[in-house]
Enzyme design. Structure first.
Site, short mmCIF file in Angstrom:
data_model
loop_
_atom_site.label_atom_id
_atom_site.label_comp_id
_atom_site.label_asym_id
_atom_site.label_seq_id
_atom_site.Cartn_x
_atom_site.Cartn_y
_atom_site.Cartn_z
N HIS A 187 -32.35 -7.52 5.05
CA HIS A 187 -31.94 -8.73 5.76
C HIS A 187 -32.87 -9.90 5.48
O HIS A 187 -33.86 -9.76 4.77
CB HIS A 187 -31.83 -8.46 7.27
CG HIS A 187 -33.11 -7.95 7.87
ND1 HIS A 187 -34.20 -8.75 8.09
CD2 HIS A 187 -33.46 -6.71 8.29
CE1 HIS A 187 -35.18 -8.03 8.64
NE2 HIS A 187 -34.74 -6.79 8.76
N LYS B 58 -31.06 0.54 4.27
CA LYS B 58 -30.70 -0.33 5.39
C LYS B 58 -30.53 -1.74 4.85
O LYS B 58 -30.91 -2.03 3.72
CB LYS B 58 -31.78 -0.29 6.48
CG LYS B 58 -31.77 0.99 7.30
CD LYS B 58 -32.66 0.81 8.51
CE LYS B 58 -32.62 2.04 9.41
NZ LYS B 58 -33.48 1.88 10.60
N HIS C 199 -36.66 -9.78 5.61
CA HIS C 199 -37.40 -9.26 4.46
C HIS C 199 -37.63 -10.36 3.42
O HIS C 199 -38.63 -10.33 2.70
CB HIS C 199 -36.68 -8.07 3.84
CG HIS C 199 -36.74 -6.83 4.70
ND1 HIS C 199 -35.62 -6.20 5.19
CD2 HIS C 199 -37.80 -6.14 5.17
CE1 HIS C 199 -36.00 -5.16 5.92
NE2 HIS C 199 -37.31 -5.11 5.92
#
Length: 592
Positions: free
Chosen positions: A143, A140, A146
């Site tokens: 982004h 995933k 994180h």
């Protein structure tokens, strides 16, 4: 600790007058922040803090009167040169030569441990802390949330270690769940083994986007469920594909984390706890905590009245575990494995409810140590885009900040800083490795912009603001450190022996010394609320004070005794600046 010596001396005199043990007074005596008014005291005692029940109806004028009365009963000595009363405070000015000698000696002696050895931490037991942070979801978007989790968690771990605690840094990967059913099916349809090896995160993300579009089809959904079921049943082929995804992703994460200066003691993940999650469900059932809904899902009632007004779903209707079930298993396993004293989870604030439920369920299961679990939450970053558009991967951010900083450095060989209306010039030698320096300075810019406010606050990101060389930025901290380092290189390393501290009586020298006194209090405050903003504010002020002192207290051309004393002052400022920067996760540069 320099401040500790002065606090103890002041507390000793106060204890005789107030008939209180000195140790009861030490935390009520604080260093006074440097003021533009200049002629301020070094320490102050808050009258309210030593009066029982002072939070009641004690009037301000009463406190001021008591402060005046107490000040009148105290006497100056070889340590304290002046005592005065302020609004509800008693103020103490330290003998100026003793101030300079004690501060410089302590910074020199303690080095990287300056501030951390303070008696303010004497009552804080050394603990073992588990810090879970970063924790990206494989395949995933990595982004910007994180990135925040990564730098905040790294700061907390660094601070704990600096203060003498044992820390286990855990990266708990999102490496299990229904998305891997989709990803497995997606890779069979859209995957490319060569792309997977060369750029795993990018390729898995591309596959995930493609399969998600196709997932609206019922047949694709069924295939994804079947693939995930095979994973849960340990099908060799499915597990082999999943393991490849995970291993290649971790390899790339380690490379990216190295650029950030971040490391982990343990790479864990939800996949580790799929079986243990079933044991947790059995425990919940045995304790009478697991209830079944009409749809067959498993829930735990968290309501006070046990009326199901607040529940947490811990099991799917097919009996498989959920994210929270695996978190329960992970928490129990970590206690068994590490016997920690505190466990800290660093995630964005949208997960606050999840962690409240997690801690509540652990308590209901009889784990009293759940009280020692803590969720450190942070707000969202808005507006972070690269020149190419929306940020998807962390590496995009690192590349962007490096290229922008490199451009700034090459276009401006000489940088000017304006600090308190004083203009002075920074010019350094040709940087040996401009790309690496640009990366370190750029990362400092990102970290300081992120850490300036409360972690829980959302903020609007600005490349222009972050990379400014003027003002309160990470670039300014790096420039200050580089300049102070080059000053030492130019004039030879400072030597503390036989320093004539009478040469450090100018207001700008005293301001730097006063500020260095406060470092242990700033560390203590950050250790209490785990907010980096206290250290950031302190370092920015230190840099401004050092910049002013650099302008008004020249080393070059001064008499040898004066030059040596000033060099020692600038060395102390650089040493504490470097210590604080490292706590924040910034590597100080020596050339720019």
């Amino acid at each position: 600790m320099a401040a500790g010596f002065f606090r103890r001396s002041i507390a000793s005199q106060l204890s005789k007058v107030l008939d209180l043990p000195p140790e009861n007074l030490i935390k009520s005596i604080s260093a006074v922040p440097v003021s533009k008014k200049r002629h301020v005291a070094d320490f102050q005692l808050s009258i309210a803090s030593i009066i029982e029940n002072s939070s009641g109806d004690c009037l301000a004028q009463d406190l001021h009167l008591q402060a005046q009365q107490l000040a009148d009963r105290l006497k100056c000595d070889s340590v304290v040169s002046a005592i005065s009363a302020g609004p509800g405070t008693v103020n103490f000015t330290i003998n100026r030569e003793l101030l300079a000698k004690t501060v410089l000696q302590q910074v020199w002696k303690d080095g990287s441990e300056y501030g951390a050895k303070s008696e303010l931490f004497s009552t804080v037991p050394r603990q073992k802390a588990v810090v879970e942070f970063s924790s990206p979801n494989i395949a995933k978007k990595f982004h910007i949330g994180h990135l925040r989790s990564t730098i905040v968690g790294n700061f907390i771990a660094n601070l704990k270690v600096a203060l003498g605690h044992e820390v286990v840094r855990i990266n708990y990967l999102g490496d299990w769940g229904m998305q891997f059913g989709l990803l497995g099916v997606g890779f069979q349809s859209f995957g490319d083994k060569e792309k997977l090896k060369s750029s795993p995160l990018q390729h898995l993300f591309e596959v995930y986007v493609q399969i998600n579009k196709a997932a609206e089809d019922e047949n694709t959904k069924k295939l994804a469920k079947d693939f995930f079921r095979k994973l849960e049943e340990h099908d060799e082929q499915a597990l082999s594909i999943w393991k490849q995804f995970r291993d290649l992703s971790i390899e790339e994460y380690i490379r990216i984390y190295k650029r950030l200066g971040v490391h982990f003691d343990e790479y864990s993940g939800e996949s580790f706890y799929q079986e243990k999650a079933q044991e947790v469900l059995k425990m919940l059932e045995d304790k009478g905590l697991l209830q079944k809904t009409v749809k067959g899902t498993g829930i735990v009632d968290l309501s006070e009245k046990k009326d199901l007004s607040t529940v947490s779903t811990v099991m799917r209707s097919d009996g498989t575990s959920l994210y929270i079930t695996r978190d329960l298993a992970a928490a129990i396993d970590r206690m068994n494995k590490h016997s920690w004293d505190t466990m800290i989870y660093v995630t964005d604030k949208s997960q606050s409810s999840h962690f409240q439920h997690l801690f509540q369920i652990l308590k209901l299961m009889g784990y009293d140590w759940a009280e020692r679990c803590q969720h450190v939450s942070f707000g969202l970053v808005q507006g972070m885009k690269t020149r190419r558009g929306e940020v998807i991967f962390l590496e995009d951010v690192l590349n962007e900040v490096r290229s922008r900083m490199l451009q700034n450095m090459t276009s401006t060989k000489v940088s000017y800083f304006r600090s308190y209306w004083l203009l002075f010039m920074f010019s350094t030698k040709e940087t040996q490795d401009p790309v690496e320096t640009a990366e370190k300075v750029g990362l400092a810019a990102l970290i300081i912009q992120d850490f300036r406010g409360l972690l829980s606050s959302d903020y609007q990101f600005s490349w222009e603001r972050a990379l400014q060389s003027r003002g309160d930025t990470g670039v300014f901290l790096q420039y200050t450190h580089a300049r102070l380092h080059s000053l030492e290189q130019m004039h030879g390393n400072a030597e503390l022996t036989d320093v004539n501290v009478s040469c450090l009586q100018e207001p700008d020298a005293v301001s730097v010394l006063q500020h260095l006194l406060r470092y242990d209090e700033v560390l203590y405050r950050s250790s209490q609320d785990l907010q980096p903003k206290h250290i950031v504010s302190y370092l920015l002020t230190l840099s401004h004070l050092a910049a002013v002192a650099h302008k008004t207290l020249p080393v070059k051309g001064s008499a040898p005794a004066v030059a040596q004393a000033r060099l020692c002052l600038f060395h102390a400022a650089r040493s504490v600046l470097a210590n604080g920067m490292k706590l924040l996760g910034i590597t100080p540069v020596t050339q720019m």
